[in-house]
Design a protein around this motif. Sequence first.
Motif, PDB file in Angstrom:
ATOM      1  N   TYR A   1      33.609  11.267  55.339  1.00 31.74           N
ATOM      2  CA  TYR A   1      34.895  11.925  55.510  1.00 31.74           C
ATOM      3  C   TYR A   1      35.266  12.741  54.274  1.00 31.74           C
ATOM      4  O   TYR A   1      35.835  13.821  54.380  1.00 31.74           O
TER       5      TYR A   1
ATOM      6  N   LYS B   1      34.677   6.671  62.064  1.00 26.36           N
ATOM      7  CA  LYS B   1      33.934   5.412  62.091  1.00 26.36           C
ATOM      8  C   LYS B   1      33.290   5.243  63.464  1.00 26.36           C
ATOM      9  O   LYS B   1      32.130   4.839  63.584  1.00 26.36           O
ATOM     10  N   ALA B   2      34.052   5.566  64.500  1.00 21.84           N
ATOM     11  CA  ALA B   2      33.510   5.448  65.853  1.00 21.84           C
ATOM     12  C   ALA B   2      32.372   6.450  66.057  1.00 21.84           C
ATOM     13  O   ALA B   2      31.349   6.128  66.669  1.00 21.84           O
TER      14      ALA B   2
ATOM     15  N   MET C   1      45.146  11.397  58.402  1.00 19.18           N
ATOM     16  CA  MET C   1      43.875  11.014  57.802  1.00 19.18           C
ATOM     17  C   MET C   1      43.382   9.653  58.258  1.00 19.18           C
ATOM     18  O   MET C   1      42.198   9.450  58.460  1.00 19.18           O
ATOM     19  N   GLU C   2      44.313   8.732  58.401  1.00 21.51           N
ATOM     20  CA  GLU C   2      43.872   7.391  58.775  1.00 21.51           C
ATOM     21  C   GLU C   2      43.327   7.340  60.197  1.00 21.51           C
ATOM     22  O   GLU C   2      42.332   6.685  60.476  1.00 21.51           O
TER      23      GLU C   2
ATOM     24  N   ALA D   1      39.962   8.896  60.151  1.00 19.09           N
ATOM     25  CA  ALA D   1      38.925   8.047  59.553  1.00 19.09           C
ATOM     26  C   ALA D   1      38.432   7.030  60.571  1.00 19.09           C
ATOM     27  O   ALA D   1      37.235   6.743  60.649  1.00 19.09           O
ATOM     28  N   ALA D   2      39.357   6.514  61.381  1.00 16.37           N
ATOM     29  CA  ALA D   2      38.959   5.544  62.409  1.00 16.37           C
ATOM     30  C   ALA D   2      38.053   6.216  63.434  1.00 16.37           C
ATOM     31  O   ALA D   2      37.070   5.631  63.903  1.00 16.37           O
ATOM     32  N   LYS D   3      38.366   7.473  63.780  1.00 15.99           N
ATOM     33  CA  LYS D   3      37.528   8.192  64.740  1.00 15.99           C
ATOM     34  C   LYS D   3      36.168   8.501  64.131  1.00 15.99           C
ATOM     35  O   LYS D   3      35.147   8.460  64.812  1.00 15.99           O
TER      36      LYS D   3
ATOM     37  N   THR E   1      29.267   5.216  64.253  1.00 12.04           N
ATOM     38  CA  THR E   1      28.679   4.086  64.969  1.00 12.04           C
ATOM     39  C   THR E   1      27.802   4.617  66.095  1.00 12.04           C
ATOM     40  O   THR E   1      26.678   4.155  66.307  1.00 12.04           O
TER      41      THR E   1
END
Lengths: 325, 122
Positions: B23, B49-50, B41-42, B45-47, B53
Amino acid sequence: MIRFEGKAYDSKDNETVLDCLERNGVSVPCSCRSGICQACLMRATDGKPPSSAQKGLKPSLVSQNYFMSCSCVASQDLEISFPASTTGLVFSSKVLNKCKLSDEIVRVRLQRPDNYEYFSGQYLTLYKKKGLGRNYSIASVPDRDGFLELHIRRVPGGAVSNWAHDQLHEGDEISIGHAIGNCFYVAGHPTQPLLLIGTGCGLAPLAGILQAALLQGHQGDVKLYHGSRSVQGLYLSDSLEGVRQQYPNFSYSQCLSAKKHDTQTSFRHGRATDLALQDNPDLTGWRVFICGTTDMVKATKKAVFLTGASMQDIYCDEFVQTKFC
Amino acid sequence: MSDTLYDKIGGEAAVDAAVDIFYRKVLADDRISSFFDDVDMEHQAAKQKAFLTMAFGGPHNYTGKDMRDGHAHLVERGLNDSHFDAVMENLGATLKELNVPDELIAQAAAIAESTRADVLGR
């Protein structure tokens, strides 16, 4: 059994909360359906979700029983809600103490109602009257203080701040909402350095957070950078100095972003964010708390992240001024 | 039992290590950073991560339609092959920084590459 918005849903064996709700015609935002992207985030307001449904969530969200509905197979009855919804709880309280912290900021200490849970750094709604309230951050520390402390800046034309400054008196009975927000200190990693950057009344939540951390025995460096355009906005100096004398790992900088004034030699010149990053150029491994206006928080969050702080370790609280309609 | 690509790259721990690095590269990359200006941003960041993965061959439930719908508003703003290429470059650079062997990087790249048509709304 899952209780949601007043209805009860029986969940099947090994059925996730998301599947249960969708099966019953409730639409839940979701995307990856794999417990990663957090689009399906919900909160358990009664009952505890399994920690497997909280993987990757910030500690402050875990503390408040947030979970990912796509990966939550409830092991006990839960009452759940979406993150944005409030329970509408209102508490009765009383003004215990009121004093000026500066020309524009007043400190109000309210009686802490029975069973009123909060974390330093969260905020609550202070109601002037039914239907008219504004949010103020909580600067007190639950384990130490019997009161709730708010710092209220007078906003020109502001509906509640002017009432608080001019018409609120000690002994007055008032109503407050429950504590909200995800920007607070959660114990763990006691040697991790903490950086707190705030502007204006952003000092209120940060003062609460840093004291809560120190009181819980945080050993790592705790560094505060408080900024204001004017000297009027740099308040709480005595209190901060007191904390500094009591805790050798705490230090603070009061930053004046306005043009240089020769007389103010005790304050540093520059923006709080700039000075914080100048002093600490590599924030890898740090936990950072940021409080201020939306623009300040957005810019600081990005700058702090780019110098190495992990997204998981950045906690933000944006002060949004209510627009007049 | 043979390890999957996801296992070989390092599973969830590898994704966690990669997210922030990836990121940061994306935000600092002028070719694509503007697409992230308005995003929280948060959440992003989660997206990410997905996405990582999925790119590592890990468990996910994204469909072609999800990728298409998720990027449609960006395609309208001009998202094109050059931007996709930039993201791919940053993905490769992230994995290299984490000392993932070239052969595994190539496999992850192939997975990410397979989403090009859906992401760009073709």
